[in-house]
Design an enzyme around this catalytic site. Structure first.
Site, short mmCIF file in Angstrom:
data_model
loop_
_atom_site.label_atom_id
_atom_site.label_comp_id
_atom_site.label_asym_id
_atom_site.label_seq_id
_atom_site.Cartn_x
_atom_site.Cartn_y
_atom_site.Cartn_z
N ASP A 110 -4.89 -6.77 0.53
CA ASP A 110 -3.58 -6.15 0.73
C ASP A 110 -3.77 -4.70 0.27
O ASP A 110 -3.90 -4.44 -0.93
CB ASP A 110 -2.52 -6.86 -0.12
CG ASP A 110 -1.13 -6.26 0.06
OD1 ASP A 110 -1.03 -5.13 0.56
OD2 ASP A 110 -0.14 -6.92 -0.31
N HIS A 111 -3.80 -3.77 1.21
CA HIS A 111 -4.19 -2.40 0.86
C HIS A 111 -3.24 -1.78 -0.16
O HIS A 111 -3.63 -0.86 -0.88
CB HIS A 111 -4.27 -1.52 2.11
CG HIS A 111 -2.95 -1.18 2.72
ND1 HIS A 111 -2.32 -2.01 3.63
CD2 HIS A 111 -2.12 -0.12 2.55
CE1 HIS A 111 -1.17 -1.45 3.99
NE2 HIS A 111 -1.02 -0.33 3.36
N HIS A 146 3.64 -7.02 0.31
CA HIS A 146 3.70 -5.78 -0.46
C HIS A 146 4.80 -5.80 -1.53
O HIS A 146 4.55 -5.56 -2.71
CB HIS A 146 3.96 -4.58 0.46
CG HIS A 146 2.92 -4.40 1.52
ND1 HIS A 146 1.61 -4.80 1.38
CD2 HIS A 146 3.00 -3.83 2.75
CE1 HIS A 146 0.95 -4.49 2.47
NE2 HIS A 146 1.76 -3.92 3.32
#
Length: 486
Positions: free
Chosen positions: A174-175, A237
């Site tokens: 998950d960047h 996120h």
């Protein structure tokens, strides 16, 4: 590192430039090689030429260091792979074996799936069938979100991956977790003794998490129309940001201790039943409007979006973490597309003083104390507090103390993929999502999705360039609060 889908957008925009920048910083291990694997009929030279073009266009560091680029490209190779053909995977295995010998990498392999999620199962099964994961060295797999589309599919994906790779070798990327400002949430909380004593329900009134984008679906209409704002942003996120803000201090900054604390938070979030969804959630979809001075079409006019689509492009939730630290403190999350600006921030709002010593007239311009953690684009932290206005009388006004990354450290923030790819190489999964984290998040989201499918609450429209539908403001107004304007 084998990049499946190496000729795709993710590889060109993010992965290859990130690897080049790691090479420039001399952080890549000795003998490191990239093997592109995709259906395009290319040779090594054509792939290197293509990689060079992408790196020149998308690298965060400019101008390009030609010596570093040439050295990096000499370690790039390409094998044509049709994911449905076992023979192509056997050819890939032969190529990897050759590189093991010529570059002395000891059989260590990372498989990066820069491909659509439906291909993961095929890739994993073919990798096993071609015996690419046998032998010496470590073998790790990196997969991009979404990790399933609900709790059932997430568990199924985990089973598929674990048939070939141990959970410790599965890196769900998950960047957002690779962003310096996200990691700084932990540093801010646990490296400073002045904040942790006030970080609880005794003094904090509420927490707001905003993930706003000014763009539309940008050619991802087919994917986004199946996903929506909750699956695309909130489930991963936004809930990760909530977990970092609310978690207890881990024993050490190590993979399992950090992730254990995050899982505890996700499991402590009060479940939202289908009935509760009507009171505690808002869903919206943008119509045509103006964003940053440009007239933009509505969601249903976007490419590859169904004309009568009911997919939400905006979601707002009110959540409670039912534990000792956060009892009865509301966490408000909002995420949306075609907002007035691109911003991701977390606002910690404190309670008002129990007694207004200076009288109401003197404090008319005084807002509650607040800490704002700005994730992007103006990375930094601000503290809002009251100060006396220089004048003969006594007036108190809110002022801000500001910390900004770019001015404090005089350096450009590294790209998230650089940190995450390097962590994967050294085998540190701290910033990657564990299977039980994914399942805990889906367990929360599934009932909300079920209620929304029954049109509870109804989908509301909002004009592009606004902060969402009116119901989002009402969600906070009924609690006597309002959204912070970034």
């Amino acid at each position: 590192m084998v990049i499946f889908g190496a000729t795709g957008d993710l590889s060109g925009r993010k992965l290859l430039p990130a690897l080049y920048n790691l090479a420039k910083q001399r952080l890549l291990p000795a003998g490191f090689a990239v093997v592109g694997a995709a259906i395009d009929d290319l040779g090594d030279d054509a792939f290197r030429k293509r990689a060079a073009e992408k790196i020149r266009e998308f690298s965060r560091t400019q101008p390009i260091d030609e010596r570093v680029l040439d050295s990096f490209l000499s370690a790039c190779f390409y094998t044509k792979v049709d994911f449905g053909r076992l023979d192509d995977f056997k050819s890939l295995q032969r190529r990897l074996s050759e590189l093991d010998t010529s570059r002395h990498v000891g059989g260590n392999r990372i498989f990066y799936c820069a491909t659509p999620p439906p291909t993961y199962e095929t890739i994993v099964e073919q990798v096993k069938a071609a015996a690419i994961v046998g032998g010496a060295g470590f073998h790790r797999i990196v997969i991009e979100k979404p990790f399933g589309s609900d709790l059932k599919s997430a568990r199924e994906l985990t089973k598929i991956l674990q048939r070939v790779f141990h959970e410790d070798s599965v890196f769900r990327i998950d960047h957002y977790l690779g962003k310096e400002t996200v990691q700084n949430i932990i540093a801010f909380r646990f490296a400073n003794s002045i904040f942790e004593p006030v970080w609880n329900a005794n003094l904090i009134d509420s927490v707001q998490i905003t993930v706003a984008e000014e763009i539309g679906v940008e050619g991802r209409g087919a994917y986004y129309d199946r996903a929506g704002a909750v699956r695309d942003i909130v489930q991963n996120h936004a809930l990760q940001l909530l977990a970092l803000v609310a978690m207890e201090p881990p024993l050490a900054f190590e993979a399992n201790t950090v992730r254990d604390e995050k899982v505890k938070v996700l499991r402590a979030i009060r479940p939202i039943t289908e009935q509760e969804a009507e009171r505690s959630t808002v869903r919206g979809q943008f119509t045509k409007g103006w964003v940053l001075g440009e007239h933009v079409p509505g969601y249903r006019e976007e490419k590859n979006v169904a004309p009568g689509s009911l997919t939400e492009t905006f979601a707002a939730l009110r959540l409670f973490v039912d534990n000792w630290r956060w009892a009865n403190v509301p966490f408000y999350i909002r995420a949306g597309k075609r907002m007035p600006k691109r911003v991701t921030e977390i606002r910690i709002q404190f309670k008002l003083p129990p007694h207004i010593t200076f009288g109401r007239e003197a404090t008319q311009e005084l807002d509650p104390n607040a800490i704002t953690l700005r994730i992007q684009p103006e990375e930094g932290i601000s503290l809002r507090f009251g100060a006396k206005v220089p004048s003969a009388g006594l007036r108190i006004r809110s002022v801000t103390m500001d910390f900004q990354y770019i001015t404090a450290f005089l350096t450009e923030t590294p790209e998230a993929y650089e940190r995450l790819l390097l962590d994967c190489m050294i085998g540190d999964p701290t910033l990657f999502t564990r299977a039980d984290e994914v399942e805990a998040a889906w367990a929360l989201i599934d009932p909300i999705e079920a209620a929304w499918r029954d049109d509870k609450p109804p989908l509301q429209m909002y004009a592009a360039g606004t902060w969402g539908p009116p119901a989002a403001a009402k969600l906070l107004a009924q609690d006597g609060r309002e959204w912070h304007r970034p």
